[in-house]
Design a protein around this motif. Structure first.
Motif, PDB file in Angstrom:
ATOM      1  N   ARG A  98      75.624  38.201  41.531  1.00 35.02           N
ATOM      2  CA  ARG A  98      75.197  37.221  42.524  1.00 35.02           C
ATOM      3  C   ARG A  98      74.815  37.934  43.812  1.00 35.02           C
ATOM      4  O   ARG A  98      75.545  38.788  44.306  1.00 35.02           O
ATOM      5  CB  ARG A  98      76.311  36.205  42.800  1.00 35.02           C
ATOM      6  N   SER A  99      73.654  37.561  44.337  1.00 29.39           N
ATOM      7  CA  SER A  99      73.218  38.145  45.601  1.00 29.39           C
ATOM      8  C   SER A  99      74.139  37.685  46.721  1.00 29.39           C
ATOM      9  O   SER A  99      74.491  36.503  46.800  1.00 29.39           O
ATOM     10  CB  SER A  99      71.779  37.720  45.903  1.00 29.39           C
ATOM     11  N   PRO A 100      74.568  38.598  47.612  1.00 30.36           N
ATOM     12  CA  PRO A 100      75.476  38.203  48.694  1.00 30.36           C
ATOM     13  C   PRO A 100      74.835  37.266  49.713  1.00 30.36           C
ATOM     14  O   PRO A 100      75.533  36.552  50.421  1.00 30.36           O
ATOM     15  CB  PRO A 100      75.845  39.548  49.342  1.00 30.36           C
ATOM     16  N   ASP A 101      73.502  37.235  49.774  1.00 28.23           N
ATOM     17  CA  ASP A 101      72.817  36.424  50.767  1.00 28.23           C
ATOM     18  C   ASP A 101      72.209  35.139  50.211  1.00 28.23           C
ATOM     19  O   ASP A 101      71.785  34.272  50.973  1.00 28.23           O
ATOM     20  CB  ASP A 101      71.702  37.243  51.431  1.00 28.23           C
ATOM     21  N   THR A 102      72.131  35.024  48.890  1.00 28.30           N
ATOM     22  CA  THR A 102      71.538  33.842  48.269  1.00 28.30           C
ATOM     23  C   THR A 102      72.424  33.375  47.134  1.00 28.30           C
ATOM     24  O   THR A 102      73.438  33.989  46.809  1.00 28.30           O
ATOM     25  CB  THR A 102      70.133  34.144  47.719  1.00 28.30           C
ATOM     26  N   GLU A 103      72.027  32.273  46.514  1.00 30.97           N
ATOM     27  CA  GLU A 103      72.771  31.749  45.375  1.00 30.97           C
ATOM     28  C   GLU A 103      72.211  32.256  44.046  1.00 30.97           C
ATOM     29  O   GLU A 103      72.664  31.830  42.987  1.00 30.97           O
ATOM     30  CB  GLU A 103      72.741  30.218  45.400  1.00 30.97           C
ATOM     31  N   TYR A 104      71.237  33.129  44.093  1.00 31.12           N
ATOM     32  CA  TYR A 104      70.605  33.598  42.868  1.00 31.12           C
ATOM     33  C   TYR A 104      71.375  34.759  42.257  1.00 31.12           C
ATOM     34  O   TYR A 104      72.094  35.491  42.941  1.00 31.12           O
ATOM     35  CB  TYR A 104      69.160  34.033  43.145  1.00 31.12           C
ATOM     36  N   TRP A 105      71.180  34.926  40.932  1.00 31.51           N
ATOM     37  CA  TRP A 105      71.766  36.031  40.196  1.00 31.51           C
ATOM     38  C   TRP A 105      70.680  37.047  39.902  1.00 31.51           C
ATOM     39  O   TRP A 105      69.598  36.697  39.424  1.00 31.51           O
ATOM     40  CB  TRP A 105      72.392  35.548  38.895  1.00 31.51           C
ATOM     41  N   LYS A 106      70.982  38.309  40.178  1.00 28.64           N
ATOM     42  CA  LYS A 106      70.019  39.397  39.983  1.00 28.64           C
ATOM     43  C   LYS A 106      70.484  40.277  38.834  1.00 28.64           C
ATOM     44  O   LYS A 106      71.630  40.711  38.788  1.00 28.64           O
ATOM     45  CB  LYS A 106      69.911  40.222  41.267  1.00 28.64           C
ATOM     46  N   THR A 107      69.582  40.532  37.898  1.00 27.20           N
ATOM     47  CA  THR A 107      69.921  41.342  36.727  1.00 27.20           C
ATOM     48  C   THR A 107      70.393  42.732  37.147  1.00 27.20           C
ATOM     49  O   THR A 107      69.809  43.360  38.030  1.00 27.20           O
ATOM     50  CB  THR A 107      68.699  41.478  35.802  1.00 27.20           C
ATOM     51  N   ILE A 108      71.452  43.193  36.504  1.00 30.60           N
ATOM     52  CA  ILE A 108      71.983  44.536  36.759  1.00 30.60           C
ATOM     53  C   ILE A 108      71.270  45.505  35.822  1.00 30.60           C
ATOM     54  O   ILE A 108      71.571  45.571  34.626  1.00 30.60           O
ATOM     55  CB  ILE A 108      73.507  44.586  36.537  1.00 30.60           C
ATOM     56  N   ALA A 109      70.324  46.248  36.358  1.00 28.79           N
ATOM     57  CA  ALA A 109      69.541  47.164  35.525  1.00 28.79           C
ATOM     58  C   ALA A 109      70.387  48.285  34.964  1.00 28.79           C
ATOM     59  O   ALA A 109      70.035  48.888  33.941  1.00 28.79           O
ATOM     60  CB  ALA A 109      68.379  47.728  36.348  1.00 28.79           C
ATOM     61  N   ALA A 110      71.525  48.564  35.607  1.00 35.36           N
ATOM     62  CA  ALA A 110      72.361  49.681  35.157  1.00 35.36           C
ATOM     63  C   ALA A 110      73.037  49.397  33.828  1.00 35.36           C
ATOM     64  O   ALA A 110      73.482  50.330  33.152  1.00 35.36           O
ATOM     65  CB  ALA A 110      73.421  49.993  36.211  1.00 35.36           C
ATOM     66  N   LEU A 111      73.145  48.128  33.441  1.00 34.68           N
ATOM     67  CA  LEU A 111      73.802  47.774  32.184  1.00 34.68           C
ATOM     68  C   LEU A 111      72.750  47.433  31.139  1.00 34.68           C
ATOM     69  O   LEU A 111      71.919  46.546  31.336  1.00 34.68           O
ATOM     70  CB  LEU A 111      74.758  46.603  32.387  1.00 34.68           C
ATOM     71  N   GLU A 112      72.804  48.135  30.025  1.00 30.35           N
ATOM     72  CA  GLU A 112      71.828  47.968  28.946  1.00 30.35           C
ATOM     73  C   GLU A 112      72.005  46.625  28.262  1.00 30.35           C
ATOM     74  O   GLU A 112      73.106  46.268  27.839  1.00 30.35           O
ATOM     75  CB  GLU A 112      72.019  49.083  27.916  1.00 30.35           C
ATOM     76  N   PRO A 113      70.944  45.801  28.143  1.00 33.98           N
ATOM     77  CA  PRO A 113      71.050  44.547  27.383  1.00 33.98           C
ATOM     78  C   PRO A 113      71.411  44.824  25.924  1.00 33.98           C
ATOM     79  O   PRO A 113      71.083  45.888  25.375  1.00 33.98           O
ATOM     80  CB  PRO A 113      69.659  43.934  27.500  1.00 33.98           C
TER      81      PRO A 113
END
Length: 506
Positions: free
Chosen positions: A385-400
């Motif tokens: 979760r972005s600290p400034d918004t309510e949106y969720w940002k994909t964590i590129a460091a973790l492989e799907p």
């Protein structure tokens, strides 16, 4: 002589009539003005300005060269217009939500946004249902008199959405905010709605607490102009015994989505015939479904600094469910798929099945995704979760990861990344340039952005770090473009990619 006398008589008569008319028109008004209080005078000023704004082309009526729909079905009454608050600043727009009789509607939720977005996604859609970096939506709640004030809106085109208990929702796609002050919108009139009530239960018949009921955006409800499969507007949350009451819908077809953590997504359809109708005793059932268990694995053993709000999302990936022990084509048809190649093209006829399921890892990184379709293949991704918004940002460091419902021991592992570090300076003076934009990526450029989605334009002392660059098939190089006003763009398309390294560029 006679003609002259007749002319003088006519002039005298006209003058006498004009004097009588003037006295009739002015004396009562002047008497009323003498008796008015300052407060009454101010209210009438606001009222007159509001009515003038509605009558002109700059109101929420006709626009230059085009027809626009009035926000209210009729012009506001004097009482409602007079009670509209005066804008406190140039950026504030005020208005009132009323019923058919002109009475204010309290606690109504008002959503507004400038512009006419080419994708008319409803403004009151759930947060996860809106595209990231979409439009700025302003919100307000009406007071006891139905009044509201919204900041952040500019004169010009505006979209609005209103929902209130006991009323049908209202959406205005082609409104206008007037240029002149005070920026008072015409009354927004709500029509009576319908009520749906009942319980959400599990497979054993026990009430399910905390289930969210959403009005689906699938084009079935009156006035909907867009379909968002599996998405909707939150309408109610079930109580301790699974009880619910939905009272923000209009008469006609209805479609509810039931989303309960730990259960499969369910939905229900129906139709009401007239406003004011109440449908009670509804029983909506949710089943447990299958699970995927696993964990997040960081290279250091613990999450890096800043990764303290993470969730894992599972979305169906049916294109490969026909092999590797997945669901058969017949099973997929039973779940809403169609066609002999349904397992390969993933064409969902039932959009509810595409609604994602979420899980939050515990302190050890363990995850348990529940409410999945048995035998279905899912794609697991992690987001923060972005600290400034309510949106969720994909964590590129973790492989799907791809996994079938029912699997255990699934791991979302941190994959090695490369960072590109450099400093931007003036070629002539060597002085750092801090106002610039940077686009970089493996195989293609991606603009660096802030957490709120806006382009990043400030780099103190000209120092830039492009993180999370990850290998692509074919050993593709890193591409880089740096732009700054008054300078020619710096461009490189041949920076060799080295996994798990920090690349320093001059």
């Amino acid at each position: 002589m006679r003609l002259t006398q007749l002319a003088l008589a006519i002039v005298a008569a006209v003058g006498l009539l004009a004097g009588v008319w003037f006295s009739i028109r002015t004396e009562p008004a002047e008497a009323r003005d003498a008796l008015r209080s300052p407060e009454t005078a101010r209210e009438e000023l606001v009222r007159s300005e509001a009515l003038e704004a509605q009558a002109g082309d700059t109101a929420l009526g006709k626009g230059a060269g085009s027809e626009r729909t009035m926000l209210a079905g009729s012009a506001p009454t004097q009482n409602t217009a007079a009670s509209a608050p005066r804008a406190a600043s140039d950026s504030e727009v005020v208005g009132r939500i009323v019923d058919r009789e002109g009475r204010g509607v309290p606690d109504a939720d008002v959503y507004a946004s400038n512009g006419n977005d080419w994708v008319s996604i409803p403004l009151d859609v759930e947060r996860d249902g809106a595209p990231r970096n979409w439009i700025d939506i302003e919100r307000a709640t009406t007071d006891a008199s139905g009044r509201f004030a919204i900041g952040g809106l500019k004169p010009g085109a505006v979209r609005l959405a209103v929902r209130a208990s006991g009323f049908a929702p209202r959406a205005i796609e082609d409104g206008l905010v007037p240029d002149e002050l005070p920026r008072v919108l015409p009354d927004i009139v709500l029509e009576p709605g319908v009520v749906l009530s009942g319980r959400v239960v599990d497979s054993s018949g026990s009430g399910v607490r905390g289930a969210v009921l959403l009005g689906a955006f699938d084009g079935t409800a009156s006035g909907q102009r867009v379909s968002l499969p599996g998405r909707g507007v939150p309408l109610a949350t079930t109580g301790t015994n699974g009880e619910f009451r939905v009272d923000r819908l209009g008469a006609g077809p209805w479609h509810l989505i039931v989303d309960s953590p730990g259960h499969m997504v369910a939905d229900a359809h129906g139709e009401t015939r007239s406003a004011g109708e109440e449908v009670s005793g509804l029983v909506l059932r949710v089943d447990g479904g299958a699970e995927i268990e696993g964990r997040i694995q960081w290279s250091s053993g613990t999450p890096p600094v800043g990764f303290d709000s993470i969730r894992v999302t599972a979305r169906p990936s049916p294109e490969s469910a026909s092999n590797g022990g997945g669901a058969s084509v017949e099973a997929l048809r039973g779940l809403g798929y169609a066609g002999s190649d349904a397992a390969s093209n993933g064409a969902l006829l039932d959009p509810i099945r595409s609604r994602p399921r979420h899980a939050t890892p515990d302190e050890s990184g363990r995850i348990q995704l529940r409410g999945l379709i048995a035998g279905m293949r899912y794609r697991l991704t992690a987001a923060q979760r972005s600290p400034d918004t309510e949106y969720w940002k994909t964590i590129a460091a973790l492989e799907p990861v791809l996994a079938f419902a029912g699997e255990r021991g699934v791991t979302l592992a941190e994959r090695p990344s490369t960072a590109l570090v450099f400093r931007v300076v003036d070629a002539s003076t060597g002085e750092p340039i801090s106002e610039l934009t940077v686009a970089a990526g493996v195989a293609r450029e991606r603009l660096m952005r802030e957490d709120d989605g806006e382009a990043r334009v400030s780099f103190p002392e000209g120092r830039v770090r492009v993180p999370d660059l990850r290998t692509q098939p074919g050993a593709k190089p890193i591409q880089l473009r740096v732009s700054s006003g008054g300078y020619r763009d710096y461009e490189r398309r041949d920076i060799a990619f080295t996994p798990a390294r920090v690349l320093l560029q001059d």
